[in-house]
Design a protein around this motif. Structure first.
Motif, PDB file in Angstrom:
ATOM      1  N   ALA A  20       0.650  -1.216   0.168  1.00  0.00           N
ATOM      2  CA  ALA A  20       0.128   0.071  -0.047  1.00  0.00           C
ATOM      3  C   ALA A  20       0.996   1.334   0.136  1.00  0.00           C
ATOM      4  O   ALA A  20       2.202   1.489   0.624  1.00  0.00           O
ATOM      5  CB  ALA A  20      -0.785   0.045   1.451  1.00  0.00           C
ATOM      6  N   PRO A  21       0.529   2.156  -0.569  1.00  0.00           N
ATOM      7  CA  PRO A  21       1.234   3.520  -0.963  1.00  0.00           C
ATOM      8  C   PRO A  21       1.457   4.209   0.751  1.00  0.00           C
ATOM      9  O   PRO A  21       0.351   4.023   1.478  1.00  0.00           O
ATOM     10  CB  PRO A  21       0.472   4.418  -1.714  1.00  0.00           C
ATOM     11  N   PRO A  22       2.697   4.739   1.070  1.00  0.00           N
ATOM     12  CA  PRO A  22       2.787   5.301   2.423  1.00  0.00           C
ATOM     13  C   PRO A  22       1.736   6.480   2.630  1.00  0.00           C
ATOM     14  O   PRO A  22       1.257   7.086   1.651  1.00  0.00           O
ATOM     15  CB  PRO A  22       4.132   5.830   2.209  1.00  0.00           C
ATOM     16  N   LEU A  23       1.498   6.581   3.892  1.00  0.00           N
ATOM     17  CA  LEU A  23       0.724   7.755   4.230  1.00  0.00           C
ATOM     18  C   LEU A  23       1.197   8.968   4.122  1.00  0.00           C
ATOM     19  O   LEU A  23       2.469   9.228   4.225  1.00  0.00           O
ATOM     20  CB  LEU A  23       0.426   7.603   5.778  1.00  0.00           C
ATOM     21  N   ASP A  24       0.670   9.889   3.445  1.00  0.00           N
ATOM     22  CA  ASP A  24       0.921  11.194   3.257  1.00  0.00           C
ATOM     23  C   ASP A  24       0.828  12.106   4.436  1.00  0.00           C
ATOM     24  O   ASP A  24      -0.368  12.963   4.261  1.00  0.00           O
ATOM     25  CB  ASP A  24       0.293  11.936   1.742  1.00  0.00           C
ATOM     26  N   LEU A  25       1.694  12.136   5.153  1.00  0.00           N
ATOM     27  CA  LEU A  25       1.493  13.064   6.569  1.00  0.00           C
ATOM     28  C   LEU A  25       1.608  14.508   6.057  1.00  0.00           C
ATOM     29  O   LEU A  25       1.171  15.520   6.769  1.00  0.00           O
ATOM     30  CB  LEU A  25       2.492  12.563   7.318  1.00  0.00           C
ATOM     31  N   ARG A  26       2.404  14.869   4.846  1.00  0.00           N
ATOM     32  CA  ARG A  26       2.599  16.267   4.657  1.00  0.00           C
ATOM     33  C   ARG A  26       1.396  16.702   4.292  1.00  0.00           C
ATOM     34  O   ARG A  26       0.844  17.888   4.528  1.00  0.00           O
ATOM     35  CB  ARG A  26       3.752  16.541   3.668  1.00  0.00           C
ATOM     36  N   GLU A  27       0.585  16.098   3.492  1.00  0.00           N
ATOM     37  CA  GLU A  27      -0.727  16.708   2.984  1.00  0.00           C
ATOM     38  C   GLU A  27      -1.724  16.880   4.020  1.00  0.00           C
ATOM     39  O   GLU A  27      -2.495  17.785   4.146  1.00  0.00           O
ATOM     40  CB  GLU A  27      -1.149  15.883   1.887  1.00  0.00           C
ATOM     41  N   GLU A 351      -4.984   4.691  10.766  1.00  0.00           N
ATOM     42  CA  GLU A 351      -3.501   4.627  10.790  1.00  0.00           C
ATOM     43  C   GLU A 351      -2.951   6.092  10.694  1.00  0.00           C
ATOM     44  O   GLU A 351      -1.935   6.488  11.198  1.00  0.00           O
ATOM     45  CB  GLU A 351      -3.031   3.784   9.676  1.00  0.00           C
ATOM     46  N   LEU A 352      -3.671   7.055   9.806  1.00  0.00           N
ATOM     47  CA  LEU A 352      -3.423   8.242   9.865  1.00  0.00           C
ATOM     48  C   LEU A 352      -3.307   9.088  11.033  1.00  0.00           C
ATOM     49  O   LEU A 352      -2.455   9.920  11.396  1.00  0.00           O
ATOM     50  CB  LEU A 352      -3.934   9.052   8.527  1.00  0.00           C
ATOM     51  N   GLU A 353      -4.446   8.727  11.536  1.00  0.00           N
ATOM     52  CA  GLU A 353      -4.586   9.737  13.165  1.00  0.00           C
ATOM     53  C   GLU A 353      -3.466   9.050  14.125  1.00  0.00           C
ATOM     54  O   GLU A 353      -2.695   9.960  14.786  1.00  0.00           O
ATOM     55  CB  GLU A 353      -5.868   9.320  13.566  1.00  0.00           C
ATOM     56  N   ARG A 354      -3.302   7.519  14.016  1.00  0.00           N
ATOM     57  CA  ARG A 354      -2.507   7.468  15.071  1.00  0.00           C
ATOM     58  C   ARG A 354      -0.710   7.647  14.594  1.00  0.00           C
ATOM     59  O   ARG A 354      -0.052   8.237  15.295  1.00  0.00           O
ATOM     60  CB  ARG A 354      -2.320   5.537  15.069  1.00  0.00           C
ATOM     61  N   GLU A 355      -0.718   7.765  13.264  1.00  0.00           N
ATOM     62  CA  GLU A 355       0.743   8.214  12.730  1.00  0.00           C
ATOM     63  C   GLU A 355       0.991   9.781  13.127  1.00  0.00           C
ATOM     64  O   GLU A 355       2.053  10.151  13.690  1.00  0.00           O
ATOM     65  CB  GLU A 355       0.992   7.777  11.266  1.00  0.00           C
ATOM     66  N   LEU A 356      -0.050  10.509  12.938  1.00  0.00           N
ATOM     67  CA  LEU A 356       0.135  12.058  13.302  1.00  0.00           C
ATOM     68  C   LEU A 356       0.709  12.143  14.809  1.00  0.00           C
ATOM     69  O   LEU A 356       1.343  13.000  15.076  1.00  0.00           O
ATOM     70  CB  LEU A 356      -1.172  12.683  12.974  1.00  0.00           C
ATOM     71  N   ARG A 357      -0.039  11.448  15.484  1.00  0.00           N
ATOM     72  CA  ARG A 357       0.164  11.459  16.845  1.00  0.00           C
ATOM     73  C   ARG A 357       1.594  10.866  17.247  1.00  0.00           C
ATOM     74  O   ARG A 357       2.306  11.168  17.986  1.00  0.00           O
ATOM     75  CB  ARG A 357      -0.730  10.677  17.929  1.00  0.00           C
ATOM     76  N   ARG A 358       1.798   9.492  16.645  1.00  0.00           N
ATOM     77  CA  ARG A 358       3.242   8.881  16.791  1.00  0.00           C
ATOM     78  C   ARG A 358       4.447   9.654  16.373  1.00  0.00           C
ATOM     79  O   ARG A 358       5.113   9.904  17.202  1.00  0.00           O
ATOM     80  CB  ARG A 358       3.103   7.702  16.074  1.00  0.00           C
ATOM     81  N   GLN A 359       4.159  10.496  15.336  1.00  0.00           N
ATOM     82  CA  GLN A 359       5.414  11.258  14.835  1.00  0.00           C
ATOM     83  C   GLN A 359       5.664  12.553  15.609  1.00  0.00           C
ATOM     84  O   GLN A 359       6.417  13.331  15.194  1.00  0.00           O
ATOM     85  CB  GLN A 359       5.041  11.618  13.557  1.00  0.00           C
ATOM     86  N   GLY A 360       4.505  12.752  16.642  1.00  0.00           N
ATOM     87  CA  GLY A 360       5.074  13.978  17.361  1.00  0.00           C
ATOM     88  C   GLY A 360       4.426  15.225  16.947  1.00  0.00           C
ATOM     89  O   GLY A 360       5.136  16.453  17.250  1.00  0.00           O
ATOM     90  N   LEU A 361       3.564  15.079  16.040  1.00  0.00           N
ATOM     91  CA  LEU A 361       3.083  16.412  15.646  1.00  0.00           C
ATOM     92  C   LEU A 361       1.848  16.934  16.411  1.00  0.00           C
ATOM     93  O   LEU A 361       1.455  18.177  16.098  1.00  0.00           O
ATOM     94  CB  LEU A 361       2.404  16.237  14.183  1.00  0.00           C
ATOM     95  N   PHE A 362       1.326  16.227  17.296  1.00  0.00           N
ATOM     96  CA  PHE A 362       0.440  16.957  18.116  1.00  0.00           C
ATOM     97  C   PHE A 362       1.059  16.399  19.710  1.00  0.00           C
ATOM     98  O   PHE A 362       1.668  15.478  20.056  1.00  0.00           O
ATOM     99  CB  PHE A 362      -1.123  16.261  18.252  1.00  0.00           C
ATOM    100  N   GLU A 363       0.760  17.524  20.565  1.00  0.00           N
ATOM    101  CA  GLU A 363       1.174  17.183  22.170  1.00  0.00           C
ATOM    102  C   GLU A 363      -0.278  17.704  22.912  1.00  0.00           C
ATOM    103  O   GLU A 363      -0.903  18.669  22.419  1.00  0.00           O
ATOM    104  CB  GLU A 363       2.392  18.105  22.412  1.00  0.00           C
ATOM    105  N   ARG A 364      -0.240  17.129  24.092  1.00  0.00           N
ATOM    106  CA  ARG A 364      -1.389  17.545  24.953  1.00  0.00           C
ATOM    107  C   ARG A 364      -0.969  18.413  26.237  1.00  0.00           C
ATOM    108  O   ARG A 364       0.055  18.369  26.649  1.00  0.00           O
ATOM    109  CB  ARG A 364      -1.882  16.175  25.652  1.00  0.00           C
ATOM    110  N   THR A 365      -1.713  19.666  26.225  1.00  0.00           N
ATOM    111  CA  THR A 365      -1.548  20.298  27.193  1.00  0.00           C
ATOM    112  C   THR A 365      -1.766  20.152  28.650  1.00  0.00           C
ATOM    113  O   THR A 365      -2.378  18.849  28.558  1.00  0.00           O
ATOM    114  CB  THR A 365      -2.070  22.084  26.797  1.00  0.00           C
ATOM    115  N   ALA A 366      -1.610  20.939  29.455  1.00  0.00           N
ATOM    116  CA  ALA A 366      -2.058  20.706  30.919  1.00  0.00           C
ATOM    117  C   ALA A 366      -3.441  20.312  31.053  1.00  0.00           C
ATOM    118  O   ALA A 366      -4.128  19.815  31.882  1.00  0.00           O
ATOM    119  CB  ALA A 366      -1.607  21.728  31.848  1.00  0.00           C
ATOM    120  N   ASP A 367      -4.360  21.297  30.124  1.00  0.00           N
ATOM    121  CA  ASP A 367      -5.845  21.126  30.385  1.00  0.00           C
ATOM    122  C   ASP A 367      -6.276  20.043  29.771  1.00  0.00           C
ATOM    123  O   ASP A 367      -7.679  20.054  29.536  1.00  0.00           O
ATOM    124  CB  ASP A 367      -6.450  22.595  30.024  1.00  0.00           C
TER     125      ASP A 367
END
Length: 650
Positions: A20-27, A351-367
């Motif tokens: 399968a083609p790789p997930l396009d995280l950039r887009e 998989e896209l949602e998991r990969e966006l989190r795994r790649q460190g593109l989101f972080e959770r704040t104190a709230d």
């Protein structure tokens, strides 16, 4: 591999498709970044991405649309009286064949039989029951009546046990006895389970004896009950969806299933047991069918079960319930209803949602909320800067900023000389090029050619203190200037943080008040209804930033679409008035003069065509020795970046 040198190819079933083609995280990140910069929260932006999908995969919205389309097809194409119609057809053929066989017979018995046929009630069910003890003379009549009983039995079993109809083709008396025994044992098992008894051993014995009736291969009594209750509830909903007359006909006909009234009794007991064990199933609702294709009992139960599965999938795809996750989507059910492509798209969205989190593109704040990480912001800055550099290069006469004159310092790279270049030669590379070219041509002497010349790439290394003041009043949002402003800030921040790291950039927002923000805060800044354009406060903060860096070239850039309507009082309060108060204009211009004394000229990027704004910014430019730029929205970023480079070269 099936043997030496022989291979067998088939679908891949062991985990994700390796081809399968790789997930396009950039887009994906670009879409999320745009939503965030337009005022959405990162969580909302992520949900919007999953809803819309990408160029290469359908989003939840498209999958949901296909679900509702499939649901509409089921209800608009079909009707539920298929079994009644087929029984009526077989009955009419049987009666007609019987009349044909009786007509040439002169006996009184034949006339009596004809009288019986003439007296048959109009109701299909009543007529079938009336003929239960009739002695058929015609072979066709006898065979059709047997077909009616078998059909009723097969449809009844199919409506409670999926796939049973095909297995019961050509039913013998022995088969009917086995079905009767299975139903009896099943009801005993369910009754024991309802009493709270341990049915593990009884379940094992039941499956050993009757496992052929259950291709789902349940592992315990609860799984068996779940499968049967879903099917039984669907059959009940199908009956609820019929007219009262049709329900009465079927109820009366069911007693003739396989010609054995015990079967109908056992099925009724099964329904009662399942309803008591699984009261949470939908036993009461109905569905309107408006089509022309008749469905039998088994097909109707399957249609109602499909509708329930489609409704459950629609809820899973909506992700509107607390704690919803894409992993909740039943991929097997989605594939059954919409095909393999839909299942693949849903899996890749998860998989896209998991990969966006795994790649460190989101972080959770104190709230507990999500925000973009510096890594994600760098990516957005790269895209914004690349677009702006493209616009700079497309300008006529604009030169690449990496070739900013011979007075700069070498970057360590070189390139071929072009007409008009003033950078110093890279002598060693130039001589090497001449030697290699001469040797390749077979010459013994080395001759220099203009094509051999390489020059050193240089760039300015002077340090700058940059204050970018951006208007965040409501008019910027209302007139579509919010997103270009944010993209411009991202691009300038990316340029300075990667190319001119010694420069000091301060991002200043001003509405009713002004404040300094980091790039993450500016990117996620939400639009707020707020009156006031406090340029005075913004210039005060810019002056404070310049004083902290007295050794740097001062660069002040202002992006605004309105003249000042607010200023900061000595006690810290904000004064607002529309139209602009003369005191507001006076203190703002006084701050422009203070910046000029620090050596800073103010460049104003004017958005809009307001004559009063034009008069004001012209005055600012004259007083500070700066200039006014009036770009369109698409050219705002290129104008700001270009002016920054121009200012730091002063």
């Amino acid at each position: 591999m099936t043997g030496p040198g022989r291979y067998s190819y088939g679908p891949y079933h062991d985990g994700p498709d390796p081809l399968a083609p790789p997930l396009d995280l950039r887009e994906a990140l670009d879409q999320i970044g745009r939503e965030v910069m337009e005022g959405s929260s990162p969580r909302t932006a992520l949900q919007e991405l999953l809803r819309r999908g990408t160029r290469n995969m359908s989003g939840l919205e498209e999958l949901t649309r296909r679900l509702w389309q499939r649901r509409a097809e089921i209800t608009r194409r079909n009707r539920l009286d298929g079994t009644l119609q087929e029984v009526r057809r077989l009955l009419d053929e049987a009666v007609e064949a019987e009349r044909g066989a009786l007509f040439p017979d002169p006996s009184d018995d034949a006339r009596f039989a004809e009288a019986q046929l003439d007296a048959l009630p109009s109701s299909t069910a009543a007529a079938v029951n009336e003929l239960a003890e009739y002695q058929w003379k015609s072979e066709t009549g006898r065979e059709n009546y047997r077909k009616i009983r078998d059909l009723l039995g097969q449809e009844l079993m199919e409506s409670r046990f999926q796939g049973m109809k095909q297995a019961l083709q050509g039913t013998t008396p022995e088969d009917v006895e086995r079905i009767q025994q299975m139903l009896s044992d099943l009801n005993d098992l369910l009754a024991a389970h309802a009493r709270g008894e341990d049915t593990e051993r009884q379940f094992g014995e039941f499956m050993t004896k009757h496992g052929e009736f259950f291709p789902e291969n349940p592992r315990n009594t609860d799984e068996l009950i779940d499968a049967l209750a879903a099917r039984s509830a669907a059959a009940q909903r199908m009956l609820n969806s019929m007219s009262e007359e049709q329900r009465a006909e079927l109820s009366e006909l069911i007693g003739q299933a396989f010609g054995d009234p015990r079967i109908a009794g056992q099925v009724a007991a099964l329904d009662a047991n399942l309803r008591a064990l699984r009261p949470g199933e939908d036993w009461e609702s109905s569905q309107r069918f408006r089509g022309q294709d008749p469905l039998g009992l088994g097909e109707g139960a399957q249609a109602l079960q499909d509708l329930a599965e489609l409704d459950a999938l629609a809820e899973q795809l909506a992700q509107s319930y607390p704690g919803a996750r894409l992993e909740d989507i039943d991929l097997d059910a989605l594939e059954r209803q919409l095909g393999q492509d839909a299942s693949v798209d849903a899996r890749r969205l998860a998989e896209l949602e998991r990969e966006l989190r795994r790649q460190g593109l989101f972080e959770r704040t104190a709230d507990g909320s999500l925000r973009l990480t510096p890594k994600a912001l760098r990516r957005l800055g790269e895209v914004a800067l690349r677009d702006i550099v493209g616009r700079l290069r497309s300008r006529r006469g604009q030169r690449d900023t990496a070739r900013a004159g011979a007075a700069g310092e070498p970057t360590g790279g070189s390139r071929q000389w072009q007409f008009g270049d003033t950078e110093p030669w890279d002598v060693s590379r130039t001589v090497r090029n001449a030697v290699l070219r001469s040797a390749s041509a077979g010459r013994r002497e080395v001759r220099m050619d203009v094509s051999d010349v390489e020059i050193m790439e240089t760039e300015q290394r002077s340090r700058a203190a940059v204050a970018l003041c951006v208007d965040t009043s409501w008019s910027m949002v209302q007139d579509g200037r919010w997103l270009p402003m944010k993209r411009t800030s991202l691009a300038l921040h990316q340029l300075i943080s990667t190319r001119f790291r010694s420069d000091a950039l301060e991002l200043i927002t001003f509405g009713r008040h002004a404040g300094t923000v980091d790039i993450g805060e500016l990117t996620a800044l939400e639009a707020v209804w707020e009156q006031g354009t406090n340029l005075h406060h913004a210039l005060l903060l810019a002056a404070r930033h310049l004083r902290r860096h007295p050794d740097a070239v001062p660069v002040v850039l202002v992006v605004t679409d309105g003249e000042p309507t607010a200023h900061l009082e000595p006690n810290g309060d904000t004064w607002f008035n529309w139209p602009p108060d003369q005191r507001t204009l006076a203190v703002t211009m006084a701050q422009v003069d203070a910046l000029a004394k620090l050596g800073a000229s103010v460049t104003v990027f004017m958005l809009g065509e307001d004559p009063r704004l034009k008069s004001f910014v012209d005055l600012v430019a004259r007083r500070s020795g700066g200039r006014v730029v009036a770009p369109d929205l698409d050219g705002l970023g290129a104008a700001v970046v270009s002016d920054y480079l121009r200012g730091r070269r002063r």
